[in-house]
Design an enzyme around this catalytic site. Structure first.
Site, PDB file in Angstrom:
ATOM      1  N   GLY A 183       0.829  -1.191   0.000  1.00 35.05           N
ATOM      2  CA  GLY A 183       0.000   0.000   0.000  1.00 35.05           C
ATOM      3  C   GLY A 183       0.867   1.245   0.000  1.00 35.05           C
ATOM      4  O   GLY A 183       2.009   1.220  -0.457  1.00 35.05           O
ATOM      5  N   SER A 184       0.346   2.314   0.552  1.00 35.43           N
ATOM      6  CA  SER A 184       1.049   3.592   0.492  1.00 35.43           C
ATOM      7  C   SER A 184       2.161   3.673   1.529  1.00 35.43           C
ATOM      8  O   SER A 184       2.094   3.057   2.596  1.00 35.43           O
ATOM      9  CB  SER A 184       0.065   4.745   0.707  1.00 35.43           C
ATOM     10  N   THR A 185       3.158   4.477   1.210  1.00 33.57           N
ATOM     11  CA  THR A 185       4.276   4.688   2.126  1.00 33.57           C
ATOM     12  C   THR A 185       3.811   5.367   3.412  1.00 33.57           C
ATOM     13  O   THR A 185       4.262   5.023   4.507  1.00 33.57           O
ATOM     14  CB  THR A 185       5.359   5.545   1.439  1.00 33.57           C
ATOM     15  N   GLY A 186       2.894   6.319   3.291  1.00 34.42           N
ATOM     16  CA  GLY A 186       2.398   7.012   4.465  1.00 34.42           C
ATOM     17  C   GLY A 186       1.723   6.078   5.454  1.00 34.42           C
ATOM     18  O   GLY A 186       1.960   6.154   6.671  1.00 34.42           O
ATOM     19  N   VAL A 187       0.887   5.197   4.949  1.00 35.49           N
ATOM     20  CA  VAL A 187       0.210   4.225   5.817  1.00 35.49           C
ATOM     21  C   VAL A 187       1.233   3.287   6.458  1.00 35.49           C
ATOM     22  O   VAL A 187       1.154   2.981   7.657  1.00 35.49           O
ATOM     23  CB  VAL A 187      -0.842   3.428   5.024  1.00 35.49           C
ATOM     24  N   GLU A 240       5.642  -3.557   0.958  1.00 31.41           N
ATOM     25  CA  GLU A 240       6.001  -2.993  -0.352  1.00 31.41           C
ATOM     26  C   GLU A 240       5.097  -1.801  -0.537  1.00 31.41           C
ATOM     27  O   GLU A 240       3.873  -1.923  -0.458  1.00 31.41           O
ATOM     28  CB  GLU A 240       5.820  -4.024  -1.464  1.00 31.41           C
ATOM     29  N   CYS A 262       2.501  -0.562  -9.228  1.00 27.45           N
ATOM     30  CA  CYS A 262       3.523   0.063  -8.372  1.00 27.45           C
ATOM     31  C   CYS A 262       4.804   0.328  -9.160  1.00 27.45           C
ATOM     32  O   CYS A 262       5.579   1.223  -8.821  1.00 27.45           O
ATOM     33  CB  CYS A 262       3.843  -0.847  -7.190  1.00 27.45           C
TER      34      CYS A 262
END
Length: 543
Positions: A265-269, A293, A327
């Site tokens: 998922g997202s880097t922020g999460v 990832e 991605c």
């Protein structure tokens, strides 16, 4: 009785079907699409092997045909998350004790069911729910997911066979236990195969799993759960729940028996998850495994010696297949001044031939982006580029959400290498190019390496072998999956293990043994056949 060593040889990658016009495969897939569109699915959660439905229903619409209701899924709450954890822990002891050959058989059967009985249904569900064309669905929800199941069985068999040496009179052995607790799998919308691999890889190792897919992938995820149940997966080993991300995190990351998270998922999460897990470290029975990832801002670097036709073709595929929602999608490209015009001319001419529309029409190359939130984000970047003095739109630039979330494939040319769309992850069919002076081919490498915090995939194009080696060394940390004279997408299980570092994740390489090691806890056992009866060593003896 288990009195034999079991070997699972290296499988062959599942052959990709081409769905040529009027072929049997194309007709069968069209029929599966028609069948799924002809009925409204009532999709339950699966907790402890039971179908769980709630009064809170969420509608599912194809992103490319938002007026058509495919069905609904039951949204869960905190009580369902807790029940999923309880069911997993209840199943843990028996599942961990299940002989390896019987665990393996379940996943190999699931692969065979997917390869034959469920192939067209799974591909059709991915096409409708995630707006993929026939080929993109085939390489994902059929071939890659089948490969994950079969190759992971083989890789795990190899791991189990790895044993230490033993000295005379001693027997040393290593057993690979599952983690002590439950694993949380959080999966994205863009690949049905990732949705299937993230829960099954830990489960194959003997772990029990709570699986939360993205809401926009529930449609195909539920069918894979049906396949696992038909393959004989015991109740409670994988529990499929639909709940809000914050609720999942709040409950799972505070639980004493939380043993690990498998995330895409997202880097922020992911950063938030890592912080929360760290804050709760003293509460856990064991330190959890954190495998993720995350994002990417994947590059294509073109050297002055490159083949311009190859560059154009691979930019088109790498940037626009599945609407740039991989991605690994090519998002930024650096073109040398001596080749830029030829590459742009070829690229823009080819883009005029791309058809965009619904997935039912197999001639469409481009379909819709996943949802309105993504559509609006991409539209805002395109609008900004239209107004910017630092960028111009060379192709595309239009969008329409009247009937579906359609973003026309768009090429932006930036006049500076740090223009916003060269730096930020967009996750859509938008490619930004920057033309550099050919004499600065070496200097621009630092820009390629430092522009983005991500390091997932990247490509270089060059013909000079010395240059290729030089570029590979200079960009050694810029991508976990590095491509030479090829697009930066399309990793194949067993061939190109996938994952990146820096802000792109933990680089634990899905599709290889490296990932499976994260879901195992080794115990070394030393057995002495004839133990000593005197503590003294020889040098203690009197002469």
């Amino acid at each position: 009785m288990n009195n034999a060593y079991f070997s699972f040889p290296m499988p062959q990658n599942e052959p990709v079907r081409d769905y040529a016009p009027n072929s049997a495969d194309a007709l069968n897939l069209q029929a599966a699409i028609k069948e799924l569109k002809g009925k409204k699915r009532d999709i339950p959660m699966y907790i402890g092997g039971k179908e769980i439905r709630t009064d809170k229903k969420v509608d599912i619409f194809p992103p490319h045909e938002t007026a058509h209701l495919l069905g609904q899924f039951s949204m869960g709450d905190e009580s369902h998350i807790n029940k999923a954890i309880e069911s997993a822990l209840k199943a843990r002891e028996q599942w961990a004790a299940t002989s390896w050959e019987h665990r393996a058989a379940i996943f190999l059967k699931a692969a065979d069911l997917l390869a034959h009985k469920y192939r067209f249904k799974m591909n059709a569900a991915t096409m409708l729910g995630q707006s993929k064309n026939a080929y993109q669905a085939e390489i994902d929800s059929a071939c890659e997911l089948i490969d994950f199941l079969r190759f992971n069985v083989h890789f795990l068999s190899q791991i189990y066979a790895q044993q230490p040496i033993s000295a005379p009179g001693i027997n040393n052995r290593t057993e690979y236990r599952p983690l002590e607790g439950f694993v949380l799998a959080i999966t994205p919308f863009n690949f049905t195969a990732i949705g299937g691999n993230l829960p099954t890889a830990p489960a194959m190792c003997g772990n029990v799993v709570v699986w939360k897919p993205a809401n926009t992938q529930v449609y195909s995820a539920s069918i894979f759960m049906e396949i696992l149940k038909e393959a004989g997966l015991p109740d409670g080993v994988i529990n499929l729940v639909y709940a809000s991300g914050p609720s999942i995190g709040d409950i799972c990351f505070k639980h004493r028996d939380f043993a690990g998270v498998h995330f895409t998922g997202s880097t922020g999460v992911f950063n938030t998850m890592w912080k929360t897990i760290g804050e709760n470290a003293t509460n856990y029975k064991s330190y959890p495994r954190i495998v993720g990832e995350t994002g990417g801002k994947d590059f294509v670097y073109v050297h002055p010696t490159a083949d311009p036709d190859a560059v154009a073709a691979n930019l088109l595929r790498g940037a626009f297949e599945y609407q740039g929602q991989k991605c690994s999608a090519a998002s930024r490209a650096y073109l040398p001044s001596n080749l830029a015009e030829k590459i742009k001319t070829k690229l823009l001419a080819e883009m005029k031939t791309l058809k965009m529309g619904v997935v039912d029409d197999f001639s469409n190359f481009i379909n819709a982006v996943i949802d309105e939130k993504s559509f609006d984000k991409l539209a805002s970047y395109i609008d900004s580029a239209k107004k910017s003095k630092s960028a111009k739109i060379l192709a595309g630039g239009t969008y329409d959400k009247t009937n579906g979330y359609f973003i026309e494939p768009t090429v932006i040319e930036a006049s500076k290498p740090d223009y916003v769309t060269m730096c930020e992850e967009l996750f859509g069919p938008v490619l930004t190019i920057y033309v550099y002076d050919k004499k600065d081919w070496d200097k621009i490498i630092d820009t390629v390496d430092s522009t983005s915090g991500y390091a997932l995939t990247g490509s270089i194009f060059a013909q000079d072998r010395n240059i290729i080696e030089y570029l590979a060394k200079r960009l050694v940390n810029a991508a976990g999956n590095f491509y030479i004279n090829d697009k930066p997408t399309g990793a194949v299980v067993g061939q190109q293990p996938f994952g990146g570092a820096r802000a792109s994740g933990t680089n634990d390489k899905a599709g290889s043994a490296l990932n499976l090691y994260r879901w195992l806890s080794a115990r070394t056992i030393k057995e002495t056949f004839v133990p000593v009866t005197n503590y003294r060593y020889a040098f203690h003896q009197e002469g």
